[in-house]
Design a protein around this motif. Sequence first.
Motif, PDB file in Angstrom:
ATOM      1  N   VAL A 371      -9.727  24.495   0.406  1.00 37.32           N
ATOM      2  CA  VAL A 371      -9.322  25.899   0.407  1.00 37.32           C
ATOM      3  C   VAL A 371      -8.249  26.093   1.472  1.00 37.32           C
ATOM      4  N   THR A 372      -7.684  27.270   1.541  1.00 37.71           N
ATOM      5  CA  THR A 372      -6.596  27.560   2.468  1.00 37.71           C
ATOM      6  C   THR A 372      -6.974  27.222   3.905  1.00 37.71           C
ATOM      7  N   VAL A 373      -6.183  26.395   4.512  1.00 35.26           N
ATOM      8  CA  VAL A 373      -6.296  25.984   5.913  1.00 35.26           C
ATOM      9  C   VAL A 373      -7.589  25.217   6.225  1.00 35.26           C
ATOM     10  N   GLU A 374      -8.452  25.000   5.238  1.00 35.53           N
ATOM     11  CA  GLU A 374      -9.662  24.209   5.487  1.00 35.53           C
ATOM     12  C   GLU A 374      -9.305  22.821   6.008  1.00 35.53           C
ATOM     13  N   ALA A 375      -8.237  22.251   5.481  1.00 36.32           N
ATOM     14  CA  ALA A 375      -7.838  20.900   5.864  1.00 36.32           C
ATOM     15  C   ALA A 375      -7.540  20.794   7.355  1.00 36.32           C
ATOM     16  N   LYS A 376      -7.063  21.884   7.960  1.00 35.24           N
ATOM     17  CA  LYS A 376      -6.648  21.843   9.367  1.00 35.24           C
ATOM     18  C   LYS A 376      -7.655  22.519  10.294  1.00 35.24           C
ATOM     19  N   LEU A 377      -8.843  22.801   9.770  1.00 36.16           N
ATOM     20  CA  LEU A 377      -9.847  23.527  10.542  1.00 36.16           C
ATOM     21  C   LEU A 377     -10.204  22.814  11.851  1.00 36.16           C
ATOM     22  N   ALA A 378     -10.344  21.482  11.807  1.00 33.16           N
ATOM     23  CA  ALA A 378     -10.764  20.731  12.997  1.00 33.16           C
ATOM     24  C   ALA A 378      -9.733  20.755  14.106  1.00 33.16           C
ATOM     25  N   ALA A 379      -8.524  21.268  13.840  1.00 33.46           N
ATOM     26  CA  ALA A 379      -7.530  21.408  14.906  1.00 33.46           C
ATOM     27  C   ALA A 379      -8.033  22.331  16.009  1.00 33.46           C
ATOM     28  N   LEU A 380      -8.982  23.226  15.672  1.00 35.14           N
ATOM     29  CA  LEU A 380      -9.570  24.086  16.699  1.00 35.14           C
ATOM     30  C   LEU A 380     -10.249  23.250  17.782  1.00 35.14           C
ATOM     31  N   THR A 381     -10.843  22.112  17.397  1.00 36.59           N
ATOM     32  CA  THR A 381     -11.507  21.253  18.384  1.00 36.59           C
ATOM     33  C   THR A 381     -10.509  20.392  19.146  1.00 36.59           C
ATOM     34  N   ALA A 382      -9.253  20.340  18.674  1.00 33.92           N
ATOM     35  CA  ALA A 382      -8.236  19.501  19.319  1.00 33.92           C
ATOM     36  C   ALA A 382      -7.389  20.270  20.318  1.00 33.92           C
ATOM     37  N   GLY A 383      -7.391  21.601  20.227  1.00 32.16           N
ATOM     38  CA  GLY A 383      -6.561  22.417  21.110  1.00 32.16           C
ATOM     39  C   GLY A 383      -7.307  22.869  22.346  1.00 32.16           C
ATOM     40  N   ASP A 384      -6.778  23.899  22.999  1.00 32.43           N
ATOM     41  CA  ASP A 384      -7.407  24.445  24.203  1.00 32.43           C
ATOM     42  C   ASP A 384      -8.789  25.006  23.883  1.00 32.43           C
ATOM     43  N   ARG A 514     -20.605  19.658  -0.947  1.00 34.71           N
ATOM     44  CA  ARG A 514     -19.346  20.162  -0.387  1.00 34.71           C
ATOM     45  C   ARG A 514     -19.624  21.406   0.457  1.00 34.71           C
ATOM     46  N   LEU A 515     -19.108  21.423   1.690  1.00 32.86           N
ATOM     47  CA  LEU A 515     -19.243  22.598   2.547  1.00 32.86           C
ATOM     48  C   LEU A 515     -18.181  23.619   2.176  1.00 32.86           C
ATOM     49  N   THR A 516     -18.552  24.876   2.232  1.00 27.97           N
ATOM     50  CA  THR A 516     -17.634  25.951   1.850  1.00 27.97           C
ATOM     51  C   THR A 516     -17.274  26.802   3.052  1.00 27.97           C
ATOM     52  N   TRP A 517     -16.098  27.414   2.992  1.00 25.78           N
ATOM     53  CA  TRP A 517     -15.573  28.212   4.097  1.00 25.78           C
ATOM     54  C   TRP A 517     -14.923  29.484   3.569  1.00 25.78           C
ATOM     55  N   ASP A 518     -14.921  30.504   4.403  1.00 31.39           N
ATOM     56  CA  ASP A 518     -14.207  31.744   4.115  1.00 31.39           C
ATOM     57  C   ASP A 518     -13.376  32.070   5.359  1.00 31.39           C
ATOM     58  N   ILE A 519     -12.138  31.590   5.372  1.00 27.96           N
ATOM     59  CA  ILE A 519     -11.307  31.660   6.573  1.00 27.96           C
ATOM     60  C   ILE A 519     -10.284  32.779   6.423  1.00 27.96           C
ATOM     61  N   PRO A 520     -10.414  33.854   7.209  1.00 26.85           N
ATOM     62  CA  PRO A 520      -9.454  34.970   7.110  1.00 26.85           C
ATOM     63  C   PRO A 520      -8.093  34.602   7.694  1.00 26.85           C
ATOM     64  N   ALA A 521      -7.107  35.455   7.421  1.00 28.76           N
ATOM     65  CA  ALA A 521      -5.729  35.177   7.843  1.00 28.76           C
ATOM     66  C   ALA A 521      -5.605  35.065   9.357  1.00 28.76           C
ATOM     67  N   GLU A 522      -6.343  35.915  10.107  1.00 26.08           N
ATOM     68  CA  GLU A 522      -6.248  35.862  11.571  1.00 26.08           C
ATOM     69  C   GLU A 522      -6.767  34.539  12.108  1.00 26.08           C
ATOM     70  N   CYS A 523      -7.837  34.026  11.496  1.00 27.31           N
ATOM     71  CA  CYS A 523      -8.369  32.737  11.910  1.00 27.31           C
ATOM     72  C   CYS A 523      -7.390  31.616  11.563  1.00 27.31           C
ATOM     73  N   GLU A 525      -4.214  31.818  11.660  1.00 25.63           N
ATOM     74  CA  GLU A 525      -3.193  31.818  12.714  1.00 25.63           C
ATOM     75  C   GLU A 525      -3.697  31.099  13.968  1.00 25.63           C
ATOM     76  N   ARG A 526      -4.985  31.301  14.312  1.00 25.01           N
ATOM     77  CA  ARG A 526      -5.561  30.617  15.473  1.00 25.01           C
ATOM     78  C   ARG A 526      -5.543  29.103  15.247  1.00 25.01           C
ATOM     79  N   ILE A 527      -5.879  28.698  14.032  1.00 27.02           N
ATOM     80  CA  ILE A 527      -5.890  27.268  13.711  1.00 27.02           C
ATOM     81  C   ILE A 527      -4.500  26.680  13.859  1.00 27.02           C
ATOM     82  N   GLU A 528      -3.491  27.369  13.366  1.00 30.21           N
ATOM     83  CA  GLU A 528      -2.119  26.872  13.446  1.00 30.21           C
ATOM     84  C   GLU A 528      -1.647  26.778  14.893  1.00 30.21           C
ATOM     85  N   ARG A 529      -2.050  27.734  15.727  1.00 30.47           N
ATOM     86  CA  ARG A 529      -1.650  27.686  17.138  1.00 30.47           C
ATOM     87  C   ARG A 529      -2.312  26.512  17.850  1.00 30.47           C
TER      88      ARG A 529
END
Length: 783
Positions: A371-384, A514-523, A525-529
């Motif tokens: 789903v949208t941005v699910e692929a990059k979700l773990a980037a939250l654990t890689a950043g600050d 399969r795990l499912t997610w509901d990631i809003p647009a604001e979240c 943006e946090r993932i991308e940062r």
Amino acid sequence: MAEAHQAVAFQFTITPEGIDLQLSHQALRQVYLSGLRSWKKRVTRLKNNVITGVYPASPSSWLFVVIAILATMYTRSDPSMGLILLIVPKTNKTLIKVFDSLSVQCRTVVSAVLFSTLLWLLLIFTMRLCLKQLLSYHGWMYEQHGKVSNTTKIWAVSTVILSDTPNLLTTQPVMVNKGEVCTFTYLESARLLMSDSEYERMTTLAKEFESSLGNRLQWYLKLKAMWASNYVSDWWEEYVYLRGRGPLMVNSNYYGMDFLYVTPTPIQAARAGNTLHACLLYRRKLNREEIKPVILNVPLCAAQCERIFNTTRIPGEETDSLIHWQDSEYVAVFHRGRYFRLWLYHAGRMLSPREIEHQIQHILDDPSPPVTVEAKLAALTAGDRVPWAQARKEFFSSGVNKRSLDCIEKAAFFVALDDDEQGMMGDDPAGNLDRYAKSLLHGKCYDRWFDKSFTVVLYKNGKNGLNAEHSWADAPIMAHVWEYVMTTDCFQLGYTEEGHCKGDVASSLPPPTRLTWDIPAECQERIERSLAVAQTLADDVDFHVLPIQDFGKGAIKKCKISPDAFIQIALQLAYYRNRGSFTLTYEASMTRLFREGRTETVRSCTSESCTFVRALEGGESKEVCRHLFRTAAEKHQHLYRMAMTGEGIDRHLFCLYIVSKYLGEESPFLKEVLSETWRLSTSQTPLQQVELFDFVNHPDYTTCGGGFGPVADDGYGVSYIIIGENMINLHISCKHSCPQTDSHKFGADIKKALMDLLELMSPEKPDPSKAEQNHSKNSKKDL
């Protein structure tokens, strides 16, 4: 809806006759088998608790004492000197009246058993007290090889008599050093890196600290050392690791590699089957307390092993926390941006390697997109850490996101299935080996869950590796696991001729979920940062893996020098040639001789090593350089022994600094010491289970060790592992953004330094021409 039906244990409906209860026998059977497995584990732990609870005695020794006491009584002698007769109630004035209904003979036997039990417990207490005193002796570490004092001989014999080392044995608390010793040792190590004016200023600050605040802080540490099992480790874990607000990736997490030259199977799912099964075998041995303790004349504390599995670091805005669950029967798997729950147990049993391969292949063949941005979700654990803590609280505290996140955090460990091929291969094996290391260290910055205790990485070509979080334990703990996993994978489990895992597959296995997610647009943006921060950090890492096959421990030992001291002095020589100066050097030393011990710092840049390097580079004679080299090596060994035996200074100064902060006191001396930059950070990965490797018959099955990122922006990180007698592997890191550092150039400098030292210290071979001349002279004398 098939998954929903499988999740329901029973159904019931209301009928005119009452409640119609329809039990799902399969589901109830799973509940029964799961509970049975849990109770088996509890019984095993209870048995181990009984055995360790009466250590250094054994439960059978109680029976021996009871029989011995009863035997002496029937020979009409009283070993209790009248105490047993006091227990036997003959009159109303006796001490115990509960046996009035028993016969005199029966009461005598019961009294003798009670006396024997009390005597047995007293013996256990005495033996424990003596053993603790024996384990606090570290004089054996300071003795020269082959020269053992009588005191150490007596200590060794006494320790063997009193102890039959149990699994996971812990040792004495770390003793608190004297503040005066710390400041003196610090000034000695810092002198060679300071100008005269700087050294004079630091000496003044140290004396002021000793005479005023130091004694007060020292009192608090002594109090903590008496109360806590270890006066350092809890503060070290909290303030060095959990309160760090920067990214874990590169800065804290480290990695471990696969075999260097061998890939047992090119099938990704098959390698995953054996690797994951081997991890479960290790966890089962750990739960049953069957892991043999690491012995260094005395056992090393294994308290860190408790959190290897089922552990996750949870982000917080001010400080993180470590959460450990007692058990977890599944792993979380990442593949092509999707997350899956993979159960590793079925019908109360562990899945076989072939069954795990089948389940992994099911994930690899799953065509569903993320789903949208699910692929990059773990980037939250890689950043600050602060943005991740805020996002977790705001977007993952309820609903489907919380359920999926809980699934990942409560998993036994994390598994990443990569589409890349890695290893020492192709037309550029050296370059590919460097890329392999970088992939394990940070990957794509979103395909590792950096908060998990460890992530197993499996590549498309069958290569594997791991990425480990650092706060819960130090690298030797994870290295112990990985040694077992690698050797069990290849030498015990094995593969078929086609490269698949051995065994059969049960037809009733439920597919991975399969795990499912509901990631809003604001979240999003946090993932991308967070991904941008992590990507910048990863791109800046300059990494080089250098296997050196020209020589190893065997050649170094012929020089009669400690291998670790040899390498550390070579690093000093290489750094001097690389940068034209010396620098503060960090070498990690374990303190697991003590209960809950972790690490201490060996300040490897000493005045002796610097004197040797200057002499060698200045063209001094071989005899002078050899003498200075041995002096430097002896000093390094002394410092290493001091660090291991609780006599190091850096953890003590760190704790003094923490106490000063709690008291609201400022110490210019401690502030400057704790703010110094370690431009050369080093660590040795020990090969702990040598018996698992056969470098003679299987020389290609050579482990490559692991590495870590640079500690300083303008410095180097160097990890090394000594493999057998003929190989040393180096992992060198620095940053591209620093123009003064280059991992490949520094690697070449280290290799040359090692060769130069080996040439310097190797025993000189006799000159054939001189030997011939001496032979002629001797022949003439005989004539």
